[in-house]
Design a protein around this motif. Structure first.
Motif, PDB file in Angstrom:
ATOM      1  N   ASP A  88       0.849  -1.195   0.000  1.00  0.00           N
ATOM      2  CA  ASP A  88       0.000   0.000   0.000  1.00  0.00           C
ATOM      3  C   ASP A  88       0.889   1.252   0.000  1.00  0.00           C
ATOM      4  O   ASP A  88       0.856   2.062   0.930  1.00  0.00           O
ATOM      5  N   PRO A  89       1.704   1.426  -1.050  1.00  0.00           N
ATOM      6  CA  PRO A  89       2.675   2.522  -1.059  1.00  0.00           C
ATOM      7  C   PRO A  89       2.047   3.907  -1.061  1.00  0.00           C
ATOM      8  O   PRO A  89       2.697   4.878  -0.658  1.00  0.00           O
ATOM      9  N   LYS A  90       0.799   4.013  -1.471  1.00  0.00           N
ATOM     10  CA  LYS A  90       0.140   5.320  -1.501  1.00  0.00           C
ATOM     11  C   LYS A  90       0.009   5.892  -0.094  1.00  0.00           C
ATOM     12  O   LYS A  90       0.194   7.093   0.132  1.00  0.00           O
ATOM     13  N   ARG A  91      -0.301   5.047   0.871  1.00  0.00           N
ATOM     14  CA  ARG A  91      -0.468   5.503   2.252  1.00  0.00           C
ATOM     15  C   ARG A  91       0.759   5.226   3.119  1.00  0.00           C
ATOM     16  O   ARG A  91       1.041   5.975   4.066  1.00  0.00           O
ATOM     17  N   ASP A  92       1.454   4.156   2.818  1.00  0.00           N
ATOM     18  CA  ASP A  92       2.564   3.743   3.669  1.00  0.00           C
ATOM     19  C   ASP A  92       3.874   4.409   3.251  1.00  0.00           C
ATOM     20  O   ASP A  92       4.706   3.839   2.535  1.00  0.00           O
ATOM     21  N   THR A  93       4.037   5.629   3.704  1.00  0.00           N
ATOM     22  CA  THR A  93       5.273   6.364   3.477  1.00  0.00           C
ATOM     23  C   THR A  93       6.388   5.701   4.280  1.00  0.00           C
ATOM     24  O   THR A  93       6.124   4.921   5.213  1.00  0.00           O
ATOM     25  N   PRO A  94       7.646   5.987   3.965  1.00  0.00           N
ATOM     26  CA  PRO A  94       8.746   5.415   4.759  1.00  0.00           C
ATOM     27  C   PRO A  94       8.608   5.715   6.246  1.00  0.00           C
ATOM     28  O   PRO A  94       8.876   4.852   7.087  1.00  0.00           O
ATOM     29  N   GLU A  95       8.184   6.929   6.595  1.00  0.00           N
ATOM     30  CA  GLU A  95       8.046   7.307   8.003  1.00  0.00           C
ATOM     31  C   GLU A  95       6.944   6.495   8.685  1.00  0.00           C
ATOM     32  O   GLU A  95       7.113   6.014   9.817  1.00  0.00           O
ATOM     33  N   ARG A  96       5.824   6.363   8.033  1.00  0.00           N
ATOM     34  CA  ARG A  96       4.701   5.601   8.597  1.00  0.00           C
ATOM     35  C   ARG A  96       5.091   4.130   8.761  1.00  0.00           C
ATOM     36  O   ARG A  96       4.795   3.501   9.782  1.00  0.00           O
ATOM     37  N   LEU A  97       5.764   3.608   7.754  1.00  0.00           N
ATOM     38  CA  LEU A  97       6.185   2.205   7.787  1.00  0.00           C
ATOM     39  C   LEU A  97       7.207   1.974   8.901  1.00  0.00           C
ATOM     40  O   LEU A  97       7.162   0.943   9.595  1.00  0.00           O
ATOM     41  N   ALA A  98       8.110   2.933   9.094  1.00  0.00           N
ATOM     42  CA  ALA A  98       9.109   2.808  10.153  1.00  0.00           C
ATOM     43  C   ALA A  98       8.452   2.744  11.526  1.00  0.00           C
ATOM     44  O   ALA A  98       8.814   1.904  12.366  1.00  0.00           O
ATOM     45  N   SER A  99       7.489   3.620  11.780  1.00  0.00           N
ATOM     46  CA  SER A  99       6.789   3.615  13.058  1.00  0.00           C
ATOM     47  C   SER A  99       6.054   2.303  13.287  1.00  0.00           C
ATOM     48  O   SER A  99       6.019   1.772  14.403  1.00  0.00           O
ATOM     49  N   TYR A 100       5.492   1.767  12.229  1.00  0.00           N
ATOM     50  CA  TYR A 100       4.711   0.532  12.327  1.00  0.00           C
ATOM     51  C   TYR A 100       5.594  -0.657  12.693  1.00  0.00           C
ATOM     52  O   TYR A 100       5.320  -1.378  13.660  1.00  0.00           O
ATOM     53  N   ASP A 122       8.626  -0.692  13.890  1.00  0.00           N
ATOM     54  CA  ASP A 122       9.313  -0.489  15.167  1.00  0.00           C
ATOM     55  C   ASP A 122       8.435  -0.898  16.346  1.00  0.00           C
ATOM     56  O   ASP A 122       8.929  -1.331  17.384  1.00  0.00           O
ATOM     57  N   PHE A 123       7.126  -0.745  16.170  1.00  0.00           N
ATOM     58  CA  PHE A 123       6.181  -1.124  17.226  1.00  0.00           C
ATOM     59  C   PHE A 123       6.231  -2.618  17.505  1.00  0.00           C
ATOM     60  O   PHE A 123       6.049  -3.063  18.641  1.00  0.00           O
ATOM     61  N   PHE A 124       6.492  -3.412  16.475  1.00  0.00           N
ATOM     62  CA  PHE A 124       6.415  -4.864  16.618  1.00  0.00           C
ATOM     63  C   PHE A 124       7.730  -5.531  16.991  1.00  0.00           C
ATOM     64  O   PHE A 124       7.726  -6.627  17.544  1.00  0.00           O
ATOM     65  N   GLY A 125       8.863  -4.932  16.694  1.00  0.00           N
ATOM     66  CA  GLY A 125      10.115  -5.573  17.077  1.00  0.00           C
ATOM     67  C   GLY A 125      11.318  -5.069  16.312  1.00  0.00           C
ATOM     68  O   GLY A 125      11.201  -4.561  15.197  1.00  0.00           O
ATOM     69  N   LYS A 126      12.488  -5.247  16.932  1.00  0.00           N
ATOM     70  CA  LYS A 126      13.733  -4.745  16.354  1.00  0.00           C
ATOM     71  C   LYS A 126      14.196  -5.547  15.146  1.00  0.00           C
ATOM     72  O   LYS A 126      14.980  -5.045  14.334  1.00  0.00           O
ATOM     73  N   ARG A 127      13.757  -6.791  15.045  1.00  0.00           N
ATOM     74  CA  ARG A 127      14.208  -7.634  13.941  1.00  0.00           C
ATOM     75  C   ARG A 127      13.193  -7.681  12.802  1.00  0.00           C
ATOM     76  O   ARG A 127      13.161  -8.634  12.020  1.00  0.00           O
ATOM     77  N   ILE A 128      12.377  -6.656  12.699  1.00  0.00           N
ATOM     78  CA  ILE A 128      11.406  -6.537  11.611  1.00  0.00           C
ATOM     79  C   ILE A 128      11.758  -5.308  10.786  1.00  0.00           C
ATOM     80  O   ILE A 128      11.905  -4.211  11.325  1.00  0.00           O
ATOM     81  N   VAL A 129      11.906  -5.488   9.496  1.00  0.00           N
ATOM     82  CA  VAL A 129      12.306  -4.419   8.583  1.00  0.00           C
ATOM     83  C   VAL A 129      11.141  -4.080   7.662  1.00  0.00           C
ATOM     84  O   VAL A 129      10.512  -4.972   7.084  1.00  0.00           O
ATOM     85  N   GLY A 130      10.851  -2.799   7.520  1.00  0.00           N
ATOM     86  CA  GLY A 130       9.782  -2.360   6.636  1.00  0.00           C
ATOM     87  C   GLY A 130      10.311  -2.012   5.252  1.00  0.00           C
ATOM     88  O   GLY A 130      11.340  -1.343   5.123  1.00  0.00           O
ATOM     89  N   LEU A 131       9.615  -2.479   4.232  1.00  0.00           N
ATOM     90  CA  LEU A 131       9.998  -2.227   2.844  1.00  0.00           C
ATOM     91  C   LEU A 131       8.763  -1.922   2.025  1.00  0.00           C
ATOM     92  O   LEU A 131       7.660  -2.382   2.339  1.00  0.00           O
ATOM     93  N   THR A 132       8.913  -1.171   0.960  1.00  0.00           N
ATOM     94  CA  THR A 132       7.821  -0.943   0.014  1.00  0.00           C
ATOM     95  C   THR A 132       8.431  -0.524  -1.322  1.00  0.00           C
ATOM     96  O   THR A 132       9.649  -0.549  -1.502  1.00  0.00           O
ATOM     97  N   GLY A 133       7.590  -0.160  -2.267  1.00  0.00           N
ATOM     98  CA  GLY A 133       8.069   0.237  -3.587  1.00  0.00           C
ATOM     99  C   GLY A 133       6.917   0.757  -4.405  1.00  0.00           C
ATOM    100  O   GLY A 133       5.795   0.919  -3.907  1.00  0.00           O
ATOM    101  N   ASP A 134       7.168   1.028  -5.680  1.00  0.00           N
ATOM    102  CA  ASP A 134       6.087   1.432  -6.562  1.00  0.00           C
ATOM    103  C   ASP A 134       5.178   0.229  -6.820  1.00  0.00           C
ATOM    104  O   ASP A 134       5.629  -0.925  -6.761  1.00  0.00           O
TER     105      ASP A 134
END
Length: 206
Positions: free
Chosen positions: A112-124, A126-138
């Motif tokens: 959902d790249p339209k809503r999930d900006t890098p900042e929003r994805l980072a906050s999300y 980070d809430f769940f754990g240090k070993r989870i990495v957020g990624l997205t693209g076009d």
């Protein structure tokens, strides 16, 4: 940018997974296999992608070689499957011996790249754990990646406020240190069963 979680998110975290995987892979487990997840070795292509990280940087699959990686498609506005799955993956990783935790990474790919900006994805993540990495693209890149692993995603029509749901698979793909597809984690597996499979993969690749 701060991210505000839905008021009911923590309640959802305690609910059982409601959706089964959207596809079934062929092949049977051999008698000597003790995996809890479905053995997909040789049935899926190796891990390969070029996506955007939570700092806006380009992240390539090869840069993460040397670690056991769990790939999961979702979106931050997901009310149930995504938070439940990420919580379970985090529980599984945190229950591993500390030296093995650092060798295991969960990759949450937002479709959902339209809503999930890098900042929003980072906050999300980070809430769940240090070993989870957020990624997205076009969107075209995300569709190619989903197709590579025999799945897809779709967007519902927006409501009057512009909100919309995103349909996606609940499957989690597990890749070994070299990026070879090894396991498919089903929604009915417990965090402890996932932990056992991850420990076995780390030991196998050591």
């Amino acid at each position: 940018m701060s991210f505000h979680f839905p008021a009911n998110l923590r309640a959802w975290l305690n609910l059982p997974l409601l959706l089964a995987t959207t596809f079934v892979l062929g092949g049977c487990l051999g008698e000597d296999n003790l995996w809890h997840g479905k053995d997909i070795q040789g049935l899926m292509p190796e891990l390969a992608f070029e996506l955007k990280g939570t700092s806006g940087e380009t992240v390539r699959a090869g840069e993460l070689d040397g670690q056991i990686r769990l790939l999961f498609f979702g979106f931050t506005s997901c009310p149930d499957v995504c938070p439940t799955t990420l919580q379970k993956l985090n529980q599984a990783i945190k229950a591993m011996p500390s030296e093995m935790q650092s060798q295991t990474l969960a990759l949450f790919v937002s479709v959902d790249p339209k809503r999930d900006t890098p900042e929003r994805l980072a906050s999300y993540v980070d809430f769940f754990g240090k070993r989870i990495v957020g990624l997205t693209g076009d969107e075209p890149e995300l569709r190619e990646l989903a197709k590579r692993y025999r799945t897809t995603f779709g967007y519902d029509e927006p409501d009057a406020d512009g909100n919309y749901a995103v349909s996606h698979s609940s499957a989690v793909y597990v890749f070994d240190r070299e990026g070879e597809a090894r396991l498919l984690i089903r929604p009915d597996l417990s965090a402890d069963q996932i932990r056992q499979d991850l420990i076995a993969l780390v030991r196998e690749n050591s």
